[in-house]
Design an enzyme around this catalytic site. Structure first.
Site, mmCIF file in Angstrom:
data_model
loop_
_atom_site.group_PDB
_atom_site.id
_atom_site.type_symbol
_atom_site.label_atom_id
_atom_site.label_comp_id
_atom_site.label_asym_id
_atom_site.label_seq_id
_atom_site.Cartn_x
_atom_site.Cartn_y
_atom_site.Cartn_z
ATOM 1 N N HIS A 110 0.929 -1.320 0.192
ATOM 2 C CA HIS A 110 -0.052 -0.232 -0.023
ATOM 3 C C HIS A 110 0.800 1.242 0.034
ATOM 4 O O HIS A 110 0.907 2.209 0.709
ATOM 5 C CB HIS A 110 -0.832 0.007 1.169
ATOM 6 C CG HIS A 110 -2.077 0.945 1.044
ATOM 7 N ND1 HIS A 110 -3.284 0.511 0.386
ATOM 8 C CD2 HIS A 110 -2.367 1.913 1.941
ATOM 9 C CE1 HIS A 110 -4.039 1.492 0.565
ATOM 10 N NE2 HIS A 110 -3.686 2.525 1.421
ATOM 11 N N THR A 146 -2.436 2.311 -5.110
ATOM 12 C CA THR A 146 -2.578 2.760 -3.695
ATOM 13 C C THR A 146 -3.245 4.027 -3.899
ATOM 14 O O THR A 146 -2.939 4.934 -4.402
ATOM 15 C CB THR A 146 -1.261 3.190 -2.882
ATOM 16 O OG1 THR A 146 -0.403 2.051 -2.897
ATOM 17 C CG2 THR A 146 -1.335 3.412 -1.459
ATOM 18 N N GLU A 147 -4.312 4.266 -2.910
ATOM 19 C CA GLU A 147 -5.121 5.298 -2.869
ATOM 20 C C GLU A 147 -5.605 5.670 -4.163
ATOM 21 O O GLU A 147 -5.997 7.037 -4.577
ATOM 22 C CB GLU A 147 -4.464 6.439 -2.208
ATOM 23 C CG GLU A 147 -3.976 6.007 -0.719
ATOM 24 C CD GLU A 147 -5.053 5.865 0.303
ATOM 25 O OE1 GLU A 147 -6.004 6.208 0.026
ATOM 26 O OE2 GLU A 147 -4.648 5.236 1.262
ATOM 27 N N LEU A 148 -5.711 4.883 -5.225
ATOM 28 C CA LEU A 148 -6.579 5.442 -6.700
ATOM 29 C C LEU A 148 -5.272 6.368 -7.456
ATOM 30 O O LEU A 148 -5.894 6.964 -8.111
ATOM 31 C CB LEU A 148 -7.721 5.706 -6.724
ATOM 32 C CG LEU A 148 -8.971 4.812 -6.298
ATOM 33 C CD1 LEU A 148 -10.173 5.472 -6.552
ATOM 34 C CD2 LEU A 148 -8.659 3.364 -6.782
ATOM 35 N N TRP A 298 -7.726 9.690 -4.458
ATOM 36 C CA TRP A 298 -9.235 9.708 -4.152
ATOM 37 C C TRP A 298 -9.384 10.389 -2.565
ATOM 38 O O TRP A 298 -10.280 10.592 -2.015
ATOM 39 C CB TRP A 298 -9.931 8.524 -4.020
ATOM 40 C CG TRP A 298 -9.498 7.532 -2.684
ATOM 41 C CD1 TRP A 298 -8.190 7.476 -2.090
ATOM 42 C CD2 TRP A 298 -10.204 6.277 -2.824
ATOM 43 N NE1 TRP A 298 -8.361 6.485 -1.131
ATOM 44 C CE2 TRP A 298 -9.322 5.640 -1.756
ATOM 45 C CE3 TRP A 298 -11.174 5.547 -3.236
ATOM 46 C CZ2 TRP A 298 -9.834 4.539 -1.079
ATOM 47 C CZ3 TRP A 298 -11.481 4.142 -2.573
ATOM 48 C CH2 TRP A 298 -10.803 3.571 -1.798
#
Length: 397
Positions: A110, A146-148, A298
Site C-alpha cells: 500500500h 494505492t489510494e487510486l 481519491w
C-alpha cells in the site's frame, strides 16, 4: 444495454509502529506495535470483515450470481489476517469460490512506489499478484494503485506489467465537464481501460450515511437506487474503504441493513445490473481518452498527493526512505527488504499531514498520534535505525 453498477472495496490495515524513542536507535530494531496491530485487526474483523463477508456471500447466493463486486486486499492486510485472524482469510476464500467476486492487484505494501521507483513498484505488484494467487486461488487481472493514485506515467507502467484495466478517481479538476460514469482509455496507453470513481455517490455511503445533519439523511436503499437510475452514463463506479461497513459507519447507523436490501432491490428493478471491473472493461465501449499529467488520488478535497506529500515533514521522510532503494537492491537482505516494505506504507506519511478543517479532522481520526509532528519524529527515529542497519549490511557485503 442495461446500465452497470461496479462496487469495489479496499481492504487495508497498516503495520503500525510502536513508540520508538531516540534512545532505541542502534539498540532495538523491532519497530512494530504488535499489540495495537492485533487488537485493531481483531476488532475490525468482528465489526466489519466477518459480518460483511457473510452478508455479501448470502447476497450472491440469493441473487443466483447476479450480484457481483470487487475487492483489493493489501499485502499488509494479508499478513495480518494470516497472523491474527485466519478466519477472515477463509471468508474471503469463500467469496472467491463463488466466481462472482473479482480480486484486484495493487502494491503489496500500500505504498507510493509508483511515484518513487519503477523497479520497486514492479517488485511490489508482482509480490502482490503472487500473494492473491496463493491466498485466494485467483489471478488478478485488473489494477488499482494505492489510494487510486494515477497519472499518464503510472498508466504506462501498469500496462507494461500486464494489466488492461485500472481503477482511479473521477477527480473534478481532471474531468471538467466530462462524467465519471463512462469507461475511458489512458491517453498515454490507449489499450489501458480506466474506470473512474463516482466520488459523490461513493462518499454518500462512505462519509455521509450516518450524518443526521445531512439533508438526505436517512439514506434508504430505495432513495439510493433512485439516484443510481438517474445517472446518464454507462456505469456507476462505487469505490470505498471496506471499513465503511461496521467500523466507520457503525451497525447502529443501519449500513448493514442498507447493504442487505440494495442488491436484491437493484436486481429486481431490472434497469441496472452489477458488474466487476474486468467485465465492465470488456463489455462497455470507451467514450474518450483521459490525460492526467500530474498524479491524482481519491484523498481529500484536492484529490491529489497532498495527503502524503503536502508538507516538508512528509517530503523529507519520503525522500530519505526512497533514497535507500538502490543500496538495498545491492545488499538484497530479506529482513531489510521486509522492513523497507512496511516503512513504505502510505499511512505513515498520511499521519504527518498538517491540513486543517474537514480534511484535517479525517487525518486526525485515523492517526494513532496526537499530532503530525509526533508521527514524524517517531517515524524518523525508526528510519534512522533502519539506515544504520542498511549501512552496516553494506559494509559487510
Amino acid at each position: 444495454m442495461k446500465k452497470s453498477v461496479c462496487l469495489y472495496f479496499q481492504v487495508h490495515q497498516p503495520t503500525r509502529l510502536r513508540q520508538y524513542r531516540f534512545f532505541d536507535i542502534g539498540k532495538d530494531s523491532h519497530y512494530y506495535d504488535d499489540f495495537s496491530n492485533r487488537t485493531i485487526l481483531k476488532r475490525v474483523a468482528q465489526k466489519c470483515y466477518l459480518p460483511m463477508n457473510q452478508l455479501l456471500l448470502e447476497a450472491i447466493k440469493k441473487s443466483k450470481g447476479k450480484f457481483k463486486l470487487a475487492f483489493s486486499i493489501s499485502g499488509s492486510a494479508f499478513e495480518q489476517f494470516d497472523r491474527y485472524a485466519p478466519e477472515v482469510l477463509d471468508s474471503f476464500r469463500a467469496l472467491a469460490e463463488t466466481g462472482k467476486v473479482e480480486f484486484l492487484c495493487e502494491t503489496y505494501y500500500h505504498s507510493l512506489a509508483s511515484l518513487a521507483s519503477p523497479a520497486e513498484f514492479a517488485h511490489q505488484v508482482e509480490k502482490h499478484r503472487n500473494t492473491v494467487r496463493e491466498a485466494l486461488g485467483v489471478e488478478p487481472v485488473a489494477f488499482r494503485n494505492t489510494e487510486l493514485i494515477y497519472s499518464d506515467a503510472i498508466a504506462r507502467q501498469v500496462y507494461e506489467l500486464g494489466f488492461k484495466t485500472m481503477l482511479t478517481e473521477g477527480a473534478r479538476h481532471i474531468m471538467g465537464w466530462k462524467s465519471p460514469d463512462y469507461v475511458y482509455t489512458a491517453e498515454s496507453q490507449p489499450k489501458l481501460k480506466l474506470l473512474l470513481r463516482n466520488y459523490r455517490l461513493s462518499d454518500d455511503l462512505a462519509f455521509r450515511f450516518q450524518d443526521s445533519g445531512w439533508s438526505e439523511w436517512p439514506l434508504t436503499a430505495e432513495k439510493f437506487l433512485g439516484w443510481l437510475k438517474e445517472s446518464e452514463g454507462d456505469i456507476i463506479n462505487l469505490f470505498m474503504d471496506y471499513e465503511t461497513f461496521g467500523e466507520h459507519q457503525g451497525v447502529e447507523s443501519g449500513i448493514f441493513d442498507f447493504m442487505r436490501a440494495l442488491p436484491a432491490m437493484l436486481i429486481s428493478d431490472g434497469s441496472l445490473e452489477f458488474t466487476t471491473p474486468s467485465q465492465a472493461a470488456r463489455g462497455i465501449k470507451p467514450v474518450a481518452s483521459l490525460g492526467v499529467h500530474d498524479p491524482i488520488s481519491w484523498a481529500d478535497e484536492e484529490r491529489d498527493l497532498s495527503a502524503w506529500l503536502g508538507n516538508e515533514l512528509q517530503q523529507e521522510a519520503y525522500s530519505k526512505l526512497y533514497g535507500l532503494t538502490e543500496k538495498l537492491g545491492i545488499i538484497d537482505d530479506p529482513q531489510l527488504w521486509s522492513d523497507f516494505g512496511h516503512l513504505q506504507e502510505s499511512d505513515h506519511l498520511y499521519y504527518m499531514c498538517t491540513k486543517f478543517f474537514s480534511d484535517g479532522e479525517i487525518h486526525k481520526r485515523f492517526s494513532p498520534y496526537d499530532t503530525p509532528y509526533e508521527a514524524f519524529i517517531n517515524y524518523m527515529n525508526v528510519l534512522s535505525d533502519f539506515i544504520i542497519r542498511t549501512n552496516y549490511a553494506e559494509q559487510q557485503n
